[in-house]
Write a protein that holds these residues in place. Structure first.
Motif, PDB file in Angstrom:
ATOM      1  N   ARG A  19      -6.861  -2.353  -5.930  1.00 59.52           N
ATOM      2  CA  ARG A  19      -7.720  -2.467  -4.742  1.00 59.52           C
ATOM      3  C   ARG A  19      -7.764  -3.925  -4.282  1.00 59.52           C
ATOM      4  NH1 ARG A  19     -13.048   0.702  -3.104  1.00 59.52           N
ATOM      5  NH2 ARG A  19     -14.392  -0.927  -2.297  1.00 59.52           N
ATOM      6  N   GLY A  49     -10.073   7.151  -7.057  1.00 58.63           N
ATOM      7  CA  GLY A  49     -11.204   6.677  -7.850  1.00 58.63           C
ATOM      8  C   GLY A  49     -11.326   7.356  -9.205  1.00 58.63           C
ATOM      9  N   SER A  97      -8.528   5.031 -11.075  1.00 60.16           N
ATOM     10  CA  SER A  97      -8.591   3.588 -10.792  1.00 60.16           C
ATOM     11  C   SER A  97      -9.675   3.349  -9.748  1.00 60.16           C
ATOM     12  CB  SER A  97      -7.225   3.073 -10.332  1.00 60.16           C
ATOM     13  OG  SER A  97      -6.848   3.699  -9.113  1.00 60.16           O
ATOM     14  N   GLU A  98      -9.438   2.452  -8.815  1.00 61.32           N
ATOM     15  CA  GLU A  98     -10.425   2.124  -7.793  1.00 61.32           C
ATOM     16  C   GLU A  98     -10.150   2.926  -6.519  1.00 61.32           C
ATOM     17  OE1 GLU A  98     -12.992  -0.664  -7.530  1.00 61.32           O
ATOM     18  OE2 GLU A  98     -12.985  -0.005  -9.600  1.00 61.32           O
ATOM     19  N   GLU A 121     -19.875   4.390  -1.386  1.00 58.53           N
ATOM     20  CA  GLU A 121     -19.625   4.756  -2.792  1.00 58.53           C
ATOM     21  C   GLU A 121     -20.161   6.144  -3.143  1.00 58.53           C
ATOM     22  OE1 GLU A 121     -23.511   2.614  -2.550  1.00 58.53           O
ATOM     23  OE2 GLU A 121     -21.501   2.156  -1.820  1.00 58.53           O
TER      24      GLU A 121
END
Length: 460
Positions: free
Chosen positions: A7, A105, A108-109, A95
């Motif tokens: 990210r 997500g 990972s991000e 979020e």
């Protein structure tokens, strides 16, 4: 390949520096960073991000355009569903909405959807003069909008494009509602972003009249009968603050977050040349755990106070955005969790000198699914402070309810409206915080757009 790119970090002001100024914390992406981050999107066949967006923006579509370098195309995709991308990109709780559903997500991000929306929205503001204003021929019908916050602005924009004569009535002296009085400059710049989003609405032919308190200056009935409007949309927000009802709340130095933030944000009380007084004291305690509490405590810090958050549950239950809590901690805000005030302590001359609190523990979950806090017997203690700011939520001002016959409201004073904004009064529609109580900008904006569609059907 896309999911192996980390990210792209977003540039921010240094915490030690920004805790002393009111300039924007997050500096956003440049063109190269935005394209790199956009290239991480997997373009899923079933876009869960879009499903979780309250207004269902075509997120994969705008990100694909951005990844290809077509920022104008990305802007057009967002504009089909969202009126305020620069605002939503900054203040939406991504979020727990779009980014919370992003497949990346899981391992990972997630894709930085909010930061990409902000980049595209800011580009659109910079190029607003180049865009052709597209609106239908005037249809001779007029709609009055009460309140110039996100619900009112969104409703007005859509109706103006459909050919209606639209006028927004705003109680305060500046247009923008909660965007100008509630959200601090360091999260949402007023002149650079909000004022220019309002200009875009004006270019559609929408008129504005400020300093009009509907329910006092004029009523809903006046707008329909005397002023001759064909319909009214009420997007007056939720500006009535709540207090705890504990001893000492009437001492000097106790504020609602609403008043404190309005002085700072709308009246720029933090500027040396401002004529509006604001008092943050030497040590300010903010009671609450939502975004408004974070805004208030970070504002108090910037005004020179040692600033503390007091919240009756644990950090896991904090309703504020993760990013806001993270920024507050970086700026040196002290968090006192599982703490509940029971009395504001005063000096003999009537000023705050401290807060008597009790330690809490968490029991079983309540209706909201969060664990209920309960006091620990014999755990009373004092926190020294000279300012207490109550950030416990807000409800709608009762003026409209009290002056509009036949308008159904809830026990908490919220206007009763269906999903499309229709109220119990024919020709009167409502949406945003006036209906839901304090919620998010994007939900208010979505409600305004749904109501515009319903008003169009009603008047057709």
């Amino acid at each position: 390949m896309a999911n192996r790119i980390p990210r792209t970090p977003v540039r921010e002001q240094d915490p030690a520096c920004r805790a002393t100024n009111f300039e924007e914390v997050c500096l956003g992406y440049d063109a190269g960073e935005a394209r790199l981050e956009a290239s991480r999107c997997l373009n899923c066949k079933r876009p869960r991000c879009q499903e979780q967006c309250p207004v269902h923006v075509d997120i994969p579509g705008f990100i694909a355009a951005l990844a290809a370098g077509d920022v104008a195309g990305a802007s057009a995709v967002i504009a089909a569903d969202s009126s305020l991308p620069s605002v939503c990109g900054r203040v939406c709780p991504q979020e727990s909405q779009c980014e919370g559903a992003c497949v990346l997500g899981i391992k990972s991000e997630p894709v930085a959807i909010g930061k990409l929306e902000r980049y595209v929205g800011d580009w659109a503001i910079e190029h607003a003069g180049d865009a052709e204003v597209v609106r239908a021929e005037p249809n001779g019908k007029r709609v009055a909008i009460v309140g110039s916050g996100p619900a009112g602005l969104a409703c007005a924009s859509d109706l103006a494009r459909l050919g209606y004569g639209v006028k927004i009535f705003e109680a305060l002296h500046k247009v923008g509602g909660v965007l100008v009085y509630g959200i601090p400059e360091f999260r949402l710049p007023k002149e650079r972003i909000v004022a220019r989003e309002v200009e875009a609405v004006k270019r559609l032919g929408v008129e504005f009249e400020t300093d009009v308190v509907v329910g006092r200056t004029m009523t809903i009935d006046d707008l329909l009968d005397r002023e001759g409007y064909d319909a009214v949309f009420v997007g007056s927000g939720a500006g009535l603050p709540r207090f705890m009802g504990i001893e000492g709340e009437n001492l000097n130095g106790v504020f609602s977050a609403n008043e404190f933030l309005t002085r700072a944000n709308l009246m720029h009380a933090y500027r040396p040349d401002s004529e509006t007084p604001i008092y943050a004291g030497k040590r300010a305690v903010v009671v609450g755990g939502g975004n408004v509490a974070m805004d208030a405590v970070r504002t108090a810090k910037r005004l020179g106070a040692e600033a503390v958050i007091v919240y009756r549950r644990s950090e896991a239950e904090l309703p504020a955005r993760v990013e806001e809590v993270h920024h507050a901690k970086q700026e040196g805000i002290e968090f006192r969790m599982l703490t509940n005030p029971v009395k504001v302590l005063g000096t003999p001359d009537g000023w705050v000198r401290g807060l008597e609190c009790v330690a809490m523990e968490l029991g079983e979950p309540d209706e909201s699914g969060r664990r209920s806090p309960r006091p620990k017997p014999g755990s009373e203690f004092e926190i020294e402070c000279d300012v207490v700011i109550m950030a416990l939520g807000t409800s709608p001002n009762p003026l409209i309810k009290d002056t509009t016959a036949g308008l159904d409201t809830t026990r908490r004073g919220c206007i009763v409206a269906d999903e499309d904004g229709r109220t119990s009064r024919p020709g009167v529609f409502a949406g945003g915080d006036a209906v839901t109580g304090a919620a998010t900008v994007i939900l208010a904006m979505g409600a305004g757009r749904k109501a515009a569609k319903a008003i169009h059907e009603y008047l057709s």
